[in-house]
Design an enzyme around this catalytic site. Structure first.
Site, PDB file in Angstrom:
ATOM      1  N   LYS A   9      12.743 -12.631  19.303  1.00 47.78           N
ATOM      2  CA  LYS A   9      12.187 -11.584  20.180  1.00 47.78           C
ATOM      3  C   LYS A   9      13.274 -10.717  20.569  1.00 47.78           C
ATOM      4  CE  LYS A   9       8.098 -13.988  21.908  1.00 47.78           C
ATOM      5  NZ  LYS A   9       6.812 -13.163  21.172  1.00 47.78           N
ATOM      6  N   ARG A  31       0.095 -21.445  17.360  1.00 48.58           N
ATOM      7  CA  ARG A  31      -0.768 -21.662  16.282  1.00 48.58           C
ATOM      8  C   ARG A  31      -0.349 -23.271  15.648  1.00 48.58           C
ATOM      9  NH1 ARG A  31      -0.778 -16.172  13.005  1.00 48.58           N
ATOM     10  NH2 ARG A  31      -0.453 -15.635  15.055  1.00 48.58           N
TER      11      ARG A  31
HETATM   12  N1  BES Z   1       3.706 -16.015  22.732  1.00 50.92           N
HETATM   13  C1  BES Z   1       3.256 -15.121  21.916  1.00 50.92           C
HETATM   14  C2  BES Z   1       2.460 -14.131  22.329  1.00 50.92           C
HETATM   15  C3  BES Z   1       2.299 -13.309  23.267  1.00 50.92           C
HETATM   16  C4  BES Z   1       3.206 -11.888  23.120  1.00 50.92           C
HETATM   17  C5  BES Z   1       1.571 -13.282  24.503  1.00 50.92           C
HETATM   18  C6  BES Z   1       3.305 -11.118  24.127  1.00 50.92           C
HETATM   19  C7  BES Z   1       1.890 -12.365  25.449  1.00 50.92           C
HETATM   20  C8  BES Z   1       2.822 -11.050  25.338  1.00 50.92           C
HETATM   21  C9  BES Z   1       3.213 -15.669  20.548  1.00 50.92           C
HETATM   22  O1  BES Z   1       3.882 -16.758  20.324  1.00 50.92           O
HETATM   23  C10 BES Z   1       3.608 -14.760  19.554  1.00 50.92           C
HETATM   24  O2  BES Z   1       4.994 -14.495  19.778  1.00 50.92           O
HETATM   25  N2  BES Z   1       2.822 -14.245  18.740  1.00 50.92           N
HETATM   26  C11 BES Z   1       3.493 -13.144  17.756  1.00 50.92           C
HETATM   27  C12 BES Z   1       2.687 -13.517  16.632  1.00 50.92           C
HETATM   28  C13 BES Z   1       3.147 -12.659  15.362  1.00 50.92           C
HETATM   29  C14 BES Z   1       4.465 -13.134  14.978  1.00 50.92           C
HETATM   30  C15 BES Z   1       2.042 -12.752  14.243  1.00 50.92           C
HETATM   31  C16 BES Z   1       2.918 -11.619  18.369  1.00 50.92           C
HETATM   32  O3  BES Z   1       2.004 -11.774  18.941  1.00 50.92           O
HETATM   33  O4  BES Z   1       3.634 -10.902  18.262  1.00 50.92           O
HETATM   34 MN    MN Z   2       5.825 -16.628  19.487  1.00 51.55          MN
END
Ligand code: BES
Ligand code: MN
Ligand code: ZN
Length: 500
Positions: free
Chosen positions: A265, A339
């Site tokens: 990230k 997931r």
């Molecule tokens: N924990 C995150 C989701 C999240 C992101 C929650 C920002 C709250 C604020 C999750 O593990 C994630 O990174 N999801 C990705 C999925 C994507 C790679 C398909 C996302 O939402 O960007």
């Molecule tokens: Mn994630």
């Protein structure tokens, strides 16, 4: 914080030995009794010092004939629970003085105190909450005791008990979600769960990496293997019901820190990924609440807990793993890790032959875009389960919104190298994530709550909300009363803004 439920008229409230009185005043307060508090309210209204409108307040000091040195009169507006929660939370600003250790919240003037009791108690506790674990210099909550004044204790007792349990659960969830990742590792979460396991009717089991490997949880293991912190798989049982009754299973995403892994990230706001165990925290909080309330229902909590880190050992984009279900997954993006840990937990959940399985996860940024911080995303193919959860959310003031699950949304999950990929395109990201999970719940009465937008607040008020503990507790209590043969209690029905 301690709570006490008491019958309080305006006359007895005026004589109560507390540091502060907070009195909710309806638009048409009765005028009959001649006591100092009624006089104070009447003259304040006459003088135009206590306007109508929810949350309008007047703070008084050493009012004549009233024992408590501080009196705050607060308008209840339409006396709907949501308005009361907001009004009480706002009025607490007048009671910040460290000398306010014991306060009374007088609801007796309202038409139906029991109906707003939980809202009032949560408004008060939310406004006075303070996180101190890693910030010893923070001002801890000084309010030690809150007396809730109602017209008839017997009528309000069930709501009072529920409210008290909810506060315990929400504050438990907040505490663990707020702790930084180095103070809330998977092992530490497991220890917290073990400690809850010492409470009445609760039992906790904790599995480590070897046992998880023996179970064949290849998806969960893939996420955990980039971290030096060993994973934990936590299973909790609350046995309040008949042995033979099928349990509700609550599954909580327990990513104690989400860097994204190799699909790392960006730096801004990455600290907030300590909250990525908000689902797990809400399951733990719900168990803390169950220990208080002791409803007649069986509940199992399942928490896969690990970190998602980049490392020489970490899973790589394109790696294919075999889930516990036997289905293979091409991990196209290591940041879609929630997931991956949940799919194995859902497969595991089937062994309890559940009456329902509800997973709770800070799953997608896309859900934050769709629903913001107001409503959690609700996904289920079962209308009965979806409506039970939706209603529980409305009555607990912890609302969610049902989202679609058409099969076409799963098209993007196709892979040439495995049974499925772990991501689809950018479009409808919250739904495609739910479709991924659904592939592991085909035989289950399953629902999914995406709490990415509701589990915590960003910015100056950064911190966990404790959601969706109120929703989950309400749902479980509703299940308990439906199993007893009661119709679930008629609850506050806030106008539904859903058209279909
Ligand atoms: N924990 C995150 C989701 C999240 C992101 C929650 C920002 C709250 C604020 C999750 O593990 C994630 O990174 N999801 C990705 C999925 C994507 C790679 C398909 C996302 O939402 O960007
Ligand atoms: Mn994630
Ligand atoms: Zn995550």
């Amino acid at each position: 914080m301690d709570f006490e439920l008491k019958t309080l008229s305006t006359a007895t409230a005026a004589n109560l030995a507390v540091d502060a009185l907070l009195v909710l005043v309806p638009d048409e307060p009765g005028k009959d009794p001649a006591d100092p508090l009624t006089d104070l309210i009447a003259s304040a209204i006459r003088a135009g010092d206590l306007e109508e409108g929810p949350g309008k307040a007047l703070a008084c000091y050493r009012a004549a004939g009233i024992k408590a040195p501080r009196v705050v009169l607060v308008r209840s507006g339409n006396a709907e629970p949501a308005a009361i929660r907001k009004a009480v939370a706002g009025a607490m600003a007048h009671l910040k003085h460290p000398g306010v250790k014991k306060a009374a919240l007088v609801l007796s003037l309202l038409p139906n105190p029991a109906r707003v009791l939980r809202a009032a108690m949560s408004g008060c506790t939310e406004a006075t909450y303070s996180y101190t674990t890693t910030k010893p210099s923070a001002k801890a909550r000084t309010l030690e005791k809150l007396v809730i004044g109602v017209d008839a204790v017997a009528d309000a007792k069930p709501e009072f008990d529920h409210a008290r349990a909810q506060v315990v659960g929400v504050e438990f969830a907040k505490e663990w979600a707020n702790r930084p990742a180095n103070h809330a590792t998977p092992a530490m979460l497991a220890d917290a769960a073990r400690k809850l396991g010492q409470k009445p009717r609760i039992r906790t089991e904790v599995l480590g990496p070897k046992q998880v490997e023996a179970l064949g949880m290849g998806a969960f293991l893939a996420v955990a293997k980039g971290s030096a912190e060993p994973l934990r798989f936590i299973v909790m049982h609350y046995s309040g019901g008949d042995k033979a009754t099928a349990p509700v299973v609550l599954v909580g995403k327990g990513i104690t820190f989400d860097t994204g892994g190799i699909s790392i990230k960006p730096a801004p706001e990455m600290d907030e990924m300590k909250f990525d165990m908000g689902g797990a925290a809400s399951v733990l909080g719900t168990f803390a609440a169950l220990a208080e309330l002791q409803p007649a229902v069986n509940v199992v909590g399942v928490i896969p807990a690990c970190e998602n880190m980049p490392d020489g050992q970490a899973v790589k984009p394109g790696d294919v793993v075999r889930s516990m279900s036997g289905q293979t997954i091409e991990i196209l993006n290591t940041d879609a890790e929630g997931r991956l840990i949940l799919c194995d937990a859902l497969t595991y959940a089937a062994r309890f032959k559940p009456r329902s399985v509800v997973d709770v996860a800070t799953l997608t940024g896309a859900c934050v875009i769709a629903l913001g911080g107001v409503r959690s995303g609700l996904f289920s193919a079962r209308d009965d389960l979806a409506s039970a959860l939706q209603q529980a959310g409305e009555s607990a003031l912890d609302p969610c919104w049902r989202m679609p699950l058409d099969d076409e949304y799963a098209d993007g999950l196709k892979s040439n190298f495995a049974d499925m990929g772990n991501v689809a395109g950018r479009a409808a990201g919250a739904i495609t994530a739910a479709k991924f999970l659904q592939k592991f719940a085909t035989e289950l009465p399953w629902a999914h709550l995406d709490i990415a937008g509701t589990a915590w607040k960003s910015g100056a008020a950064k911190g966990s909300t404790g959601r969706p503990v109120p929703l989950l507790l309400q749902y479980v209590v509703d299940v308990a009363s439906s199993e007893k043969g009661d119709n679930p209690k008629p609850r506050v029905s806030n106008r539904s803004r859903r058209s279909s």
